[in-house]
Enzyme design. Structure first.
Site, PDB file in Angstrom:
ATOM      1  N   ALA A 113     -36.242 -63.407 -30.027  1.00  0.00           N
ATOM      2  CA  ALA A 113     -38.084 -62.912 -30.705  1.00  0.00           C
ATOM      3  C   ALA A 113     -38.332 -61.689 -30.086  1.00  0.00           C
ATOM      4  CB  ALA A 113     -38.692 -62.825 -31.542  1.00  0.00           C
ATOM      5  N   PRO A 114     -38.881 -59.767 -30.434  1.00  0.00           N
ATOM      6  CA  PRO A 114     -39.021 -59.661 -31.777  1.00  0.00           C
ATOM      7  C   PRO A 114     -37.367 -58.984 -32.408  1.00  0.00           C
ATOM      8  CG  PRO A 114     -39.763 -58.258 -30.596  1.00  0.00           C
ATOM      9  CD  PRO A 114     -39.682 -58.959 -29.482  1.00  0.00           C
ATOM     10  N   GLY A 115     -36.519 -59.109 -31.759  1.00  0.00           N
ATOM     11  CA  GLY A 115     -34.923 -58.438 -32.006  1.00  0.00           C
ATOM     12  C   GLY A 115     -34.230 -56.812 -31.202  1.00  0.00           C
ATOM     13  N   LYS A 117     -33.374 -56.143 -28.470  1.00  0.00           N
ATOM     14  CA  LYS A 117     -32.069 -56.631 -27.049  1.00  0.00           C
ATOM     15  C   LYS A 117     -31.379 -56.824 -28.525  1.00  0.00           C
ATOM     16  CE  LYS A 117     -34.899 -57.257 -22.928  1.00  0.00           C
ATOM     17  NZ  LYS A 117     -35.603 -57.263 -23.832  1.00  0.00           N
ATOM     18  N   CYS A 233     -39.663 -59.906 -17.651  1.00  0.00           N
ATOM     19  CA  CYS A 233     -40.442 -58.599 -17.658  1.00  0.00           C
ATOM     20  C   CYS A 233     -41.438 -59.108 -16.617  1.00  0.00           C
ATOM     21  CB  CYS A 233     -40.673 -58.411 -18.312  1.00  0.00           C
ATOM     22  SG  CYS A 233     -41.525 -59.596 -20.222  1.00  0.00           S
TER      23      CYS A 233
END
Length: 460
Positions: A113-115, A117, A233
């Site tokens: 999530a959120p999608g 990648k 990240c």
């Protein structure tokens, strides 16, 4: 922006003379970018002026990525609803490039999530192979599923499981696995100031412990010769060089491969983590004062051996079974009356009262928490079949017997996205609605008007 003192002290040690440049990067504001979706078919709109007005400069490490000006609003344009592009942080686009995706592969996005990648993986797969996108938090898994639908993805199973639970079912199953690990989020401080308030050294240690568990679960699901791409990240060495070093100490049959390195990227550093793996400099760090993007870390590890692409790998769940002929027959009636293509029986699957088109050799979904099974075709109702919004977004205008194309700057497309009836005369039946050639939803014509079937939850 006021940064945590302990974070600043550590970054001074890590960056040395570059620390002041790093701090100044926070004053410049974050970068805005979108990534084009290769799954959306429109031969006539390769250089569409509406897309062009958003595409200011290419993202150097992603051929489909473009920066756009802050005053632009691509998220409010009809193309966004049609899945023509995905608004994505530019550094994040570098991660999937390292999967080196081939045809007919089995790929897992473990923390999906959120999608962003996941949809980038699907775009590269071009409908071949089998993609599993997993998210452990139910609310985020729902958002993931919605984004998979919007982007027109056909070959994805969306699950809501723990990594360990998936590993019980998919031992040695996948060719490629992406572990975009939950982390302390230091790289997002500029984009998401709330992450600053949540930061603590204790949270960094907790994230590192969790990352060890997640990447070990991924290893259990990887085939010999397969590849894991690990990303965060955050700048924290404990979660970056440290996680990969500890992983290699536990998993002796893995080695580091060079991550793709743009000119503005740096590499992982042995000095950042005591006892770091010998080849840790093959990993990549993205700094906000070097690249036009937020902070990221990327590592590529591969298992010894070679991928046997012709070898049948079956999950412990076994194979999914096709829907019964009686259920498929209602879909066949719809298909014959409205579409220019036909799907094979063996890949039509019943999920509750829904019919889905599943990837080749998809596993059974028994014992799995599942939100989306391949491409949702539609719903079986009493003596009829009603097509899904997902089906509309996944097909091109030339695949539908009837379609109406609306200009993206027209009152008609705004009315359609608002759920209004369209006073357009057209042949009776299900009609695909598109905008500048990109499919966007269904309407049903009675010959005089088009009854709107754009989902109520998506209406503007």
């Amino acid at each position: 922006m006021e940064l945590p003192v302990n974070f600043e002290n550590r970054m001074k040690i890590m960056l040395g003379d570059e620390f002041d440049d790093f701090i100044r990067a926070y004053e410049n504001g974050n970068h805005h970018a979108l990534r084009m979706n290769r799954l959306k078919k429109n031969k006539s709109a390769e250089n569409d002026e509406n897309i062009g007005k958003f595409k200011v400069k290419r993202v150097e490490w992603c051929s489909d990525g473009y920066y756009y000006d802050n005053e632009r609003a691509p998220g409010k344009h009809p193309y966004h609803e049609a899945g023509v592009y995905y608004i994505q942080e530019p550094s994040a686009m570098a991660v999937v490039e390292n999967l080196s995706i081939g045809r007919d592969e089995r790929i897992l996005d473990l923390c999906a999530a959120p999608g962003g990648k996941t949809s980038q993986i699907a775009s590269a797969m071009q409908g071949s192979g089998f993609l599993v996108a997993n998210e452990i938090i139910p609310s985020r898994a729902k958002i993931l599923s919605e984004n998979i639908e919007r982007m027109g993805v056909r070959n994805c199973l969306v699950t809501n499981e723990t990594p360990d639970r998936l590993a019980e079912i998919f031992g040695g199953y996948f060719d490629r696995i992406l572990v975009d690990a939950p982390c302390s989020g230091e790289g997002m401080f500029r984009k998401n100031p709330a992450a600053v308030e949540e930061w603590s050294e204790e949270n960094v240690r907790m994230c590192a412990d969790r990352q060890d568990e997640v990447i070990d679960a991924a290893a259990r699901m990887l085939a010999p010769g397969g590849r894991i791409v690990y990303s965060t990240c955050t700048f924290a060495p404990e979660e970056d060089e440290g996680t990969i070093t500890r992983f290699l100490e536990r998993q002796s049959d893995f080695h580091i491969c060079p991550a793709k390195k743009s000119e503005s990227f740096d590499c992982g550093k042995k000095a950042f983590y005591e006892g770091a793996a010998e080849e840790i400099e093959k990993t990549v760090r993205i700094w906000p004062h070097h690249a036009d993007g937020e902070g990221h870390y990327i590592a590529v590890v591969e298992r010894e051996g070679s991928l046997e692409k012709n070898t049948i790998r079956v999950s412990s769940n076994g194979m999914a079974a096709a829907a019964k002929k009686g259920d498929i027959s209602l879909y066949r009636e719809f298909e014959e009356e409205n579409l220019k293509f036909s799907l094979p029986d063996k890949r039509i699957f019943k999920f509750g009262e829904q019919l889905c088109f599943i990837p080749e050799d998809m596993c059974s979904i028994d014992k799995l928490k599942v939100l989306r099974v391949g491409l949702h075709l539609g719903t079986l109702k009493k003596k009829r079949f009603e097509p899904s919004h997902a089906l509309a977004l996944a097909i091109a205008t030339e695949e539908s017997l009837r379609y109406i194309d609306l200009k993206s700057d027209s009152d008609e497309v705004r009315a359609y996205l608002n759920g209004q009836t369209l006073n357009i005369a057209s042949p009776k039946g299900w009609t695909l609605i598109s905008t500048d050639g990109y499919s966007i939803g269904w309407a049903k014509s009675d010959g005089r008007i088009l009854k709107n079937h754009y989902p109520k939850g998506l209406r503007k």
